[in-house]
Write a protein that holds these residues in place. Structure first.
Motif, PDB file in Angstrom:
ATOM      1  N   GLY A 167      -3.299 -47.018  25.115  1.00 50.37           N
ATOM      2  CA  GLY A 167      -3.908 -47.968  24.201  1.00 50.37           C
ATOM      3  C   GLY A 167      -4.484 -47.232  23.007  1.00 50.37           C
ATOM      4  N   HIS A 168      -5.677 -47.615  22.587  1.00 49.97           N
ATOM      5  CA  HIS A 168      -6.229 -47.045  21.354  1.00 49.97           C
ATOM      6  C   HIS A 168      -7.712 -46.720  21.335  1.00 49.97           C
ATOM      7  N   ASP A 169      -8.518 -47.498  22.039  1.00 53.92           N
ATOM      8  CA  ASP A 169      -9.965 -47.373  21.876  1.00 53.92           C
ATOM      9  C   ASP A 169     -10.504 -46.293  22.822  1.00 53.92           C
ATOM     10  N   VAL A 183      -0.845 -41.996  27.009  1.00 53.93           N
ATOM     11  CA  VAL A 183       0.272 -42.530  26.241  1.00 53.93           C
ATOM     12  C   VAL A 183      -0.307 -43.167  24.970  1.00 53.93           C
ATOM     13  N   CYS A 184       0.417 -43.071  23.888  1.00 53.10           N
ATOM     14  CA  CYS A 184       0.028 -43.677  22.608  1.00 53.10           C
ATOM     15  C   CYS A 184      -1.303 -43.121  22.102  1.00 53.10           C
ATOM     16  N   CYS A 185      -2.011 -43.905  21.311  1.00 59.47           N
ATOM     17  CA  CYS A 185      -3.121 -43.316  20.559  1.00 59.47           C
ATOM     18  C   CYS A 185      -4.363 -43.008  21.383  1.00 59.47           C
ATOM     19  N   THR A 186      -4.574 -43.755  22.462  1.00 66.92           N
ATOM     20  CA  THR A 186      -5.660 -43.381  23.361  1.00 66.92           C
ATOM     21  C   THR A 186      -5.446 -41.942  23.824  1.00 66.92           C
ATOM     22  N   ASN A 233       4.842 -40.874  24.201  1.00 68.95           N
ATOM     23  CA  ASN A 233       4.510 -41.836  23.159  1.00 68.95           C
ATOM     24  C   ASN A 233       5.047 -43.222  23.488  1.00 68.95           C
ATOM     25  N   PHE A 234       5.050 -44.070  22.487  1.00 66.28           N
ATOM     26  CA  PHE A 234       5.267 -45.511  22.664  1.00 66.28           C
ATOM     27  C   PHE A 234       6.438 -45.869  23.579  1.00 66.28           C
ATOM     28  N   LEU A 235       7.631 -45.371  23.280  1.00 66.65           N
ATOM     29  CA  LEU A 235       8.783 -45.797  24.077  1.00 66.65           C
ATOM     30  C   LEU A 235       8.924 -45.025  25.392  1.00 66.65           C
ATOM     31  N   GLN A 289      -3.689 -52.719  22.192  1.00 67.50           N
ATOM     32  CA  GLN A 289      -2.601 -52.400  21.257  1.00 67.50           C
ATOM     33  C   GLN A 289      -1.477 -51.526  21.821  1.00 67.50           C
ATOM     34  N   CYS A 290      -0.258 -51.928  21.476  1.00 71.14           N
ATOM     35  CA  CYS A 290       0.966 -51.179  21.774  1.00 71.14           C
ATOM     36  C   CYS A 290       1.291 -51.087  23.265  1.00 71.14           C
ATOM     37  N   ILE A 291       0.678 -51.970  24.039  1.00 72.56           N
ATOM     38  CA  ILE A 291       0.915 -51.980  25.477  1.00 72.56           C
ATOM     39  C   ILE A 291       2.028 -52.987  25.763  1.00 72.56           C
ATOM     40  N   VAL A 341       3.743 -40.123  10.327  1.00 70.74           N
ATOM     41  CA  VAL A 341       2.962 -41.045  11.143  1.00 70.74           C
ATOM     42  C   VAL A 341       3.864 -42.096  11.780  1.00 70.74           C
ATOM     43  N   GLY A 342       3.264 -42.885  12.632  1.00 71.77           N
ATOM     44  CA  GLY A 342       3.924 -44.080  13.130  1.00 71.77           C
ATOM     45  C   GLY A 342       4.599 -43.931  14.466  1.00 71.77           C
ATOM     46  N   CYS A 343       5.262 -44.999  14.800  1.00 70.58           N
ATOM     47  CA  CYS A 343       5.655 -45.342  16.156  1.00 70.58           C
ATOM     48  C   CYS A 343       7.049 -44.822  16.511  1.00 70.58           C
ATOM     49  N   ASN A 344       7.569 -45.327  17.627  1.00 72.29           N
ATOM     50  CA  ASN A 344       9.000 -45.324  17.929  1.00 72.29           C
ATOM     51  C   ASN A 344       9.482 -46.758  17.766  1.00 72.29           C
ATOM     52  N   GLY A 385      -0.594 -40.348  15.537  1.00 72.94           N
ATOM     53  CA  GLY A 385       0.041 -41.419  16.297  1.00 72.94           C
ATOM     54  C   GLY A 385       1.195 -40.917  17.149  1.00 72.94           C
ATOM     55  N   CYS A 386       2.193 -41.774  17.296  1.00 74.70           N
ATOM     56  CA  CYS A 386       3.319 -41.422  18.158  1.00 74.70           C
ATOM     57  C   CYS A 386       4.202 -40.365  17.521  1.00 74.70           C
ATOM     58  N   SER A 387       4.110 -40.209  16.205  1.00 77.69           N
ATOM     59  CA  SER A 387       4.842 -39.144  15.533  1.00 77.69           C
ATOM     60  C   SER A 387       4.312 -37.787  15.998  1.00 77.69           C
ATOM     61  N   SER A 396      -5.116 -40.034  16.070  1.00 75.40           N
ATOM     62  CA  SER A 396      -4.505 -41.329  16.343  1.00 75.40           C
ATOM     63  C   SER A 396      -4.163 -42.005  15.021  1.00 75.40           C
ATOM     64  N   CYS A 397      -3.736 -43.263  15.100  1.00 78.74           N
ATOM     65  CA  CYS A 397      -3.352 -43.942  13.855  1.00 78.74           C
ATOM     66  C   CYS A 397      -4.552 -44.332  13.009  1.00 78.74           C
ATOM     67  N   VAL A 398      -5.682 -44.689  13.628  1.00 80.44           N
ATOM     68  CA  VAL A 398      -6.857 -44.930  12.768  1.00 80.44           C
ATOM     69  C   VAL A 398      -7.247 -43.633  12.062  1.00 80.44           C
ATOM     70  N   MET A 423       7.092 -49.490  13.924  1.00 76.25           N
ATOM     71  CA  MET A 423       7.437 -50.822  14.419  1.00 76.25           C
ATOM     72  C   MET A 423       6.294 -51.824  14.283  1.00 76.25           C
ATOM     73  N   SER A 424       5.033 -51.407  14.158  1.00 75.04           N
ATOM     74  CA  SER A 424       3.942 -52.378  14.326  1.00 75.04           C
ATOM     75  C   SER A 424       3.395 -52.887  12.999  1.00 75.04           C
ATOM     76  N   GLU A 425       2.694 -54.008  13.058  1.00 77.04           N
ATOM     77  CA  GLU A 425       2.010 -54.543  11.874  1.00 77.04           C
ATOM     78  C   GLU A 425       1.035 -53.514  11.317  1.00 77.04           C
ATOM     79  N   LYS A 426       0.431 -52.768  12.226  1.00 76.58           N
ATOM     80  CA  LYS A 426      -0.528 -51.736  11.783  1.00 76.58           C
ATOM     81  C   LYS A 426       0.136 -50.735  10.856  1.00 76.58           C
ATOM     82  N   ALA A 427       1.393 -50.430  11.158  1.00 74.00           N
ATOM     83  CA  ALA A 427       2.096 -49.430  10.349  1.00 74.00           C
ATOM     84  C   ALA A 427       2.293 -49.925   8.915  1.00 74.00           C
TER      85      ALA A 427
HETATM   86 FE1  XCC Z   1       1.336 -47.830  18.535  1.00 74.78          FE
HETATM   87 FE2  XCC Z   1      -0.925 -45.934  17.849  1.00 74.78          FE
HETATM   88 FE3  XCC Z   1       2.725 -47.066  16.588  1.00 74.78          FE
HETATM   89 FE4  XCC Z   1       2.229 -45.454  18.490  1.00 74.78          FE
HETATM   90  S1  XCC Z   1       2.099 -45.023  16.391  1.00 74.78           S
HETATM   91  S2  XCC Z   1       3.345 -47.224  18.651  1.00 74.78           S
HETATM   92  S3  XCC Z   1       1.072 -48.367  16.413  1.00 74.78           S
HETATM   93  S4  XCC Z   1       0.399 -46.049  19.366  1.00 74.78           S
HETATM   94 NI1  XCC Z   1       0.178 -45.888  15.667  1.00 74.78          NI
END
Ligand code: XCC
Ligand code: SF4
Length: 630
Positions: free
Chosen positions: A258-260, A293-296, A311-313, A332-334, A449-452, A480-482, A521-523, A556-560
């Motif tokens: 997740g993220h937080d 996994v991901c930004c958390t 990462n994401f995928l 997010q991103c779960i 930056v950014g996702c898969n 982020g996932c990059s 992370s992405c923030v 892939m996400s709106e956040k991006a």
């Molecule tokens: Fe989510 Fe931040 Fe994208 Fe990865 S990079 S898939 S938004 S976890 Ni932000």
């Protein structure tokens, strides 16, 4: 050192294929299968030409039907969709930032949440003109948290953080009328503008998209990053590992996703507790391994060195190992897929946030007041689940790389301090980095930056782009996932210096850094904003003159999209590998790739051919150098 062997995308794909065999055995679904069911995608959706914001529709634009029932043309429809997409991302990042402010507001000297970086808190307080003299640090924390929370809804004025930008940038924002006011206001205004019968003028929709993006990057995300540092510590370089091989078959495996960081920090805290480790042992395990996994994952890797499983995928892969006792998620991103998937294994899928509730999960509601006991409950649940593991389903790919992470802006400045021949005092500034760039030892920098996104071969674009960039003496900062793609491949191992051109290699050796720097992370792309702002101020150049570009090749996400908008609006040319559903409107394409340059001195490039994408970035960096005469 010097014996680096990268993990290739082919090797990662082979590992995934092996895990999918386990999945097939237990009848599990997988994103690889769902992609097939969803292909080809809806052409109207792909081009952004479908409108369903009122009940006279849905309307979709074709040559034979050039206007919706209300008369809106394709440019208005694509533009509104783009603005709504941005608003979704800005809301998400900013609400994450808000949660962090609330956590800070609850921080107590004897509570679960403490102020770990009081110096940073005082620094920000001074920046904001808040009196610090003689104040108890927790009183100050609460006052600052409340002040930050006001940024979300204050009736007048613009974001406080904007003052961090060079004056030139602030003036551009002011003149273009894109200075973000209250954070929530920019999200609400975006939704208002995109309502039926409001804006359908692309120029106006693009302007508000930039403004909402800036409310994220120079507002909500910056609150998220800065106050996370205050609470959990500002990251410093430390060693960790990445890829699925960080999971340990002998241990209880807890994966945070997740993220937080409010949740994951507590889970990590308890997983280290001798009492919990003894409990894991009593259940037959040798210990507890937390990975992410991901930004958390990025958050706890940057501050604690907790290893990154992927990462994401790769989120389904951690369950497919058969060795995951609990996957604990916040926001997010779960993938909702984790619910049914975990049911095919013994894995507990634990949701914790009212913001991200999903079917087939165990909901252990997490809040600041009960954080400690809930975290303990989560760790115990995972330990107790160890005995339910099915040994014949366990397969953890033997695949991991060393990574040095933790390059916050503060850490970066400190690390690069030594890399200079300067006779003048450059301590605590970005001047050493500027010298490296001006002399041409480093040609420039790319923020990756950014996702898969399954539309792009997962991780391939991230990794191949980075390899080519560093070979061309272009330093990469990643988040982020990059960043996780880089770490999994081995590009965050200091030994990756051997893949660099001679100049960047020398800098890596002198500063003892990897050529791809993990900024979080992405923030934390807000850290990159602070970095370019300081580079501009220290060099006397405008941000747009710096040989620096941004890139999200697999987003892939709106956040991006929200991120893209604030990176462009900050004066940094941004390169996307996936089209943000604007192909249906020539006018929107024109605004985003050229028009915005008149306001903010930067624009987007969309290029889905990865080879061309990297060459375009290198060309842009060299153009900027030529313009500067360096
Ligand atoms: Fe989510 Fe931040 Fe994208 Fe990865 S990079 S898939 S938004 S976890 Ni932000
Ligand atoms: Fe159709 Fe206009 Fe309604 Fe959109 S707002 S659904 S284009 S009538």
């Amino acid at each position: 050192m010097g014996d680096l062997k990268l993990t290739t995308v082919e090797e990662m794909e082979a590992a995934t294929a092996r895990l999918l065999e386990t999945g097939a055995k237990v009848g599990a679904d997988a994103w690889q299968l769902r992609v097939k069911n969803q292909t080809p995608h809806c052409k109207f959706g792909e081009q952004g030409v479908c409108c369903r914001i009122c009940a006279m529709g849905p309307c979709r634009i074709t040559p034979k039907a050039p206007r919706g029932i209300c008369g809106c043309d394709v440019h208005g429809i694509v533009g509104r969709n783009y603005l709504k997409f941005t608003a979704g991302g800005a809301a998400t990042h900013s609400d994450h930032g808000r949660e962090i402010c609330h956590t800070l507001y609850e921080a107590k000297p004897d509570g679960a949440y403490k102020v770990k970086d009081p110096e940073k808190l005082i620094r920000i307080a001074k920046e904001w003109g808040v009196e610090t003299e003689g104040k108890d640090i927790y009183d100050l924390a609460h006052e600052m948290a409340e002040t930050a929370l006001m940024e979300y809804g204050k009736p007048f004025g613009v974001q406080r953080w904007l003052k961090r930008a060079p004056e030139h940038t602030q003036k551009l924002w002011h003149d273009a009328e894109i200075e973000p006011r209250a954070i929530d206001r920019e999200v609400a205004t975006s939704l208002h503008m995109a309502h039926m019968g409001c804006s359908s003028l692309p120029e106006a929709l693009v302007r508000q998209s930039l403004r909402a993006g800036l409310a994220d990057g120079w507002g909500g995300s910056m609150c998220g990053t800065e106050f996370s540092d205050v609470l959990f510590g500002t990251p410093k370089p430390l060693d960790t590992e990445a890829n699925l091989g960080v999971m340990n078959a002998d241990n209880v495996n807890i994966v945070v996703h997740g993220h937080d960081p409010s949740l994951s920090e507590m889970v990590c805290e308890y997983a280290d507790d001798p009492e919990m480790i003894a409990y894991a042992k009593s259940m037959g395990a040798k210990g507890i391994t937390v990975s992410g996994v991901c930004c958390t994952s990025n958050e706890v890797a940057m501050r604690r060195g907790v290893p990154m499983a992927g990462n994401f995928l790769q989120q389904e892969n951690v369950v497919l190992t058969g060795a995951c006792e609990a996957i604990v998620v916040d926001v997010q991103c779960i993938f909702p897929a984790l619910g049914p998937l975990s049911k095919c294994f013994h894995t507990k899928f634990i949701t914790t946030s009212p913001i991200a509730q999903m079917p087939d999960s165990d909901y252990i509601r997490f809040d600041v007041g009960t954080a400690a006991e809930k975290a303990k409950q989560i760790v115990m649940t995972a330990c107790e689940n160890f005995k339910n593991r099915k040994p014949d389903l366990v397969y953890i790919p033997d695949m991991k790389q060393k990574a040095t992470v933790g390059y916050s802006f503060e850490a970066l400045v400190k690390t690069l301090d030594g890399v200079t021949n300067s006779q003048v005092d450059v301590t605590g500034t970005t001047k050493p980095l500027i010298e490296c760039i001006t002399s041409g030892v480093i040609r420039g920098a790319v923020a990756m930056v950014g996702c898969n996104n399954p539309k792009i071969r997962p991780d391939y674009a991230h990794i191949e782009l980075m390899k080519k960039l560093i070979a061309n003496d272009i330093v990469v900062v990643a988040s982020g996932c990059s960043a996780q793609a880089a770490a999994k491949a081995g590009l965050m191992d200091k030994a990756a210096k051997d893949l660099c051109g001679a100049g960047l290699k020398r800098v890596c050796e002198l500063a003892d850094i990897p050529p791809v720097l993990h900024m979080g992370s992405c923030v934390d792309i807000s850290r990159m904003m602070v970095l370019v702002a300081e580079l501009a101020k220290d060099s006397g150049l405008n941000i747009s003159q710096l040989p620096v570009v941004g890139c999200a090749p697999e987003w892939m996400s709106e956040k991006a999209v929200s991120i893209g908008n604030y990176v462009v609006a900050t004066g940094i040319d941004t390169f996307l590998g996936v089209d943000p559903y604007v192909a249906g409107s020539s006018e929107m394409g024109q605004w985003l790739t050229e028009g915005v340059r008149d306001w903010v001195e930067a624009a987007y490039t969309v290029e889905t051919d990865i080879e061309k994408l990297v060459d375009k970035m290198i060309d842009r960096i060299e153009e900027k150098r030529t313009a500067l005469g360096i």
